[in-house]
Design an enzyme around this catalytic site. Structure first.
Site, PDB file in Angstrom:
ATOM      1  N   ASP A  32       0.821  -1.210   0.000  1.00 15.80           N
ATOM      2  CA  ASP A  32       0.000   0.000   0.000  1.00 15.80           C
ATOM      3  C   ASP A  32       0.860   1.268   0.000  1.00 15.80           C
ATOM      4  O   ASP A  32       1.932   1.295   0.595  1.00 15.80           O
ATOM      5  CB  ASP A  32      -0.907  -0.019   1.245  1.00 15.80           C
ATOM      6  CG  ASP A  32      -2.044   0.970   1.142  1.00 15.80           C
ATOM      7  OD1 ASP A  32      -2.310   1.475   0.034  1.00 15.80           O
ATOM      8  OD2 ASP A  32      -2.672   1.251   2.181  1.00 15.80           O
ATOM      9  N   ASN A  80     -10.866  -2.101  -6.162  1.00 14.05           N
ATOM     10  CA  ASN A  80     -10.027  -1.205  -6.976  1.00 14.05           C
ATOM     11  C   ASN A  80     -10.674  -0.772  -8.294  1.00 14.05           C
ATOM     12  O   ASN A  80     -10.246   0.195  -8.920  1.00 14.05           O
ATOM     13  CB  ASN A  80      -8.645  -1.824  -7.255  1.00 14.05           C
ATOM     14  CG  ASN A  80      -7.719  -1.807  -6.063  1.00 14.05           C
ATOM     15  OD1 ASN A  80      -6.824  -2.633  -5.921  1.00 14.05           O
ATOM     16  ND2 ASN A  80      -7.927  -0.848  -5.155  1.00 14.05           N
TER      17      ASN A  80
HETATM   18  C1  FPP Z   1      -1.584   0.112  -3.638  1.00 13.10           C
HETATM   19  O1  FPP Z   1      -1.185   1.461  -3.640  1.00 13.10           O
HETATM   20  C2  FPP Z   1      -1.061  -0.595  -4.826  1.00 13.10           C
HETATM   21  C3  FPP Z   1      -1.799  -1.125  -5.826  1.00 13.10           C
HETATM   22  C4  FPP Z   1      -3.278  -1.019  -5.883  1.00 13.10           C
HETATM   23  C5  FPP Z   1      -1.175  -1.807  -6.988  1.00 13.10           C
HETATM   24  C6  FPP Z   1       0.029  -2.618  -6.640  1.00 13.10           C
HETATM   25  C7  FPP Z   1       0.578  -3.218  -7.872  1.00 13.10           C
HETATM   26  C8  FPP Z   1       1.890  -3.390  -8.129  1.00 13.10           C
HETATM   27  C9  FPP Z   1       2.963  -2.999  -7.210  1.00 13.10           C
HETATM   28  C10 FPP Z   1       2.265  -4.040  -9.429  1.00 13.10           C
HETATM   29  C11 FPP Z   1       2.437  -5.527  -9.239  1.00 13.10           C
HETATM   30  C12 FPP Z   1       2.587  -6.206 -10.553  1.00 13.10           C
HETATM   31  C13 FPP Z   1       2.464  -7.534 -10.768  1.00 13.10           C
HETATM   32  C14 FPP Z   1       2.536  -8.091 -12.122  1.00 13.10           C
HETATM   33  C15 FPP Z   1       2.244  -8.464  -9.680  1.00 13.10           C
HETATM   34  P1  FPP Z   1      -2.323   2.561  -3.745  1.00 13.10           P
HETATM   35  O2  FPP Z   1      -2.489   2.933  -5.163  1.00 13.10           O
HETATM   36  O3  FPP Z   1      -3.549   2.063  -3.066  1.00 13.10           O
HETATM   37  O4  FPP Z   1      -1.671   3.737  -2.945  1.00 13.10           O
HETATM   38  P2  FPP Z   1      -2.423   4.830  -2.082  1.00 13.10           P
HETATM   39  O5  FPP Z   1      -3.076   4.114  -0.946  1.00 13.10           O
HETATM   40  O6  FPP Z   1      -1.312   5.714  -1.646  1.00 13.10           O
HETATM   41  O7  FPP Z   1      -3.410   5.512  -2.999  1.00 13.10           O
END
Ligand code: FPP
Length: 268
Positions: A32, A80
């Site tokens: 996160d 999401n």
């Molecule tokens: C959460 O941060 C992250 C995600 C929703 C996406 C995570 C995905 C990756 C790291 C790519 C992985 C790739 C593969 C192929 C497995 P957020 O966007 O919720 O952050 P925030 O809470 O600060 O808004």
């Protein structure tokens, strides 16, 4: 000593504190903070997701090196989809790109890849690359990487309940036979040991619909670090913290002498 050498030494000092005999077999991670990391830097959120991929690669290597056997990461939740379409499309493309570019190396590292979640709503292009990645790596035994996509813990539990209800109504099972073992056998994670440790980055203290059944007895470690800044050093901190926990599974600490339990003989 240069700053780099001091940091290196600090890292080494920390890893020597890890008891290699007590490394968790299965670690689950809620990655996160990608968006906040980017926003703080005045960058579009997509930069955070891109950086997050590099961190994931580092943590796969670090956990494998320590002797963990399974890593389960939350890459895309059922919730999401409510994000702006542009971000959802970016993430879907990123998953496909990462898989296309990394799958050979993943395979060479003897890592088996499994995707957990309902893949139905994803575009054919992504589904195709997911299936071919799973098929290419299916016989790898060294390490299992589970990627949860369009995954929700409640949805998974409802799915199991439905399967068991169907089996009951068709007479395949008797309702009285439903127990934890049978329930486990219908989960998307069937055959995989429950995580001993859940790590969540960015300081949020929620499970967010992740592996609700499987995390029943997992130790939870919250890191204040945003996922794009997470690294092997922070991962080691989580492992050391986990190793300091006293896991009782609802029981009590083993007592030196069992007779030290005294019945308080309530009079009521
Ligand atoms: C959460 O941060 C992250 C995600 C929703 C996406 C995570 C995905 C990756 C790291 C790519 C992985 C790739 C593969 C192929 C497995 P957020 O966007 O919720 O952050 P925030 O809470 O600060 O808004």
């Amino acid at each position: 000593m240069s700053l780099e050498k001091i940091i290196d030494k600090k890292k080494k000092d920390l890893s020597t504190k890890i008891d290699k005999q007590k490394v968790p077999e299965h670690v689950a991670i809620i990655m996160d903070g990608n968006g906040r990391w980017a926003t703080k830097k005045g960058l579009p959120r997509s930069y955070g997701h891109n950086k997050g991929v590099n961190v994931l690669k580092e943590i796969i290597k670090a956990s494998k090196k320590l002797g963990c056997k399974v890593l389960t990461v939350y890459a895309f939740s059922t919730e999401n989809w409510t994000r702006p379409k542009k971000e959802v499309d970016f993430l879907i493309n990123l998953f496909a790109e990462v898989l296309k570019n990394e799958i050979e190396e993943i395979h060479q590292e003897y890592i088996k890849m499994k995707f957990i979640g309902d893949l139905t709503p994803f575009p054919e292009k992504l589904k195709k690359i997911i299936f071919s990645s799973e098929s290419l790596t299916k016989n790898n035994k060294t390490f299992l990487l589970n990627v949860c996509v369009n995954y929700g813990g409640r949805q998974e539990i409802v799915k199991v309940a439905k399967e068991l209800a169907l089996k009951s109504s068709s007479g395949e099972i008797n309702p009285s036979e439903v127990n934890e073992e049978l329930f486990n056998s219908e989960l998307l994670t069937q055959g995989i040991k429950d995580p001993e440790l859940l790590i969540r980055t960015s300081g949020e203290k929620r499970i967010s619909n992740f592996l609700l059944w499987q995390l029943a007895y997992s130790e939870i470690y919250i890191s204040d670090v945003l996922w794009p800044d997470f690294n092997e050093f922070e991962f080691h901190k989580a492992i050391i913290d986990y190793q300091s926990r006293n896991r009782r599974f609802g029981g009590i600490e083993s007592l030196p002498n069992e007779s030290s339990f005294e019945d308080s003989k309530c009079s009521s």
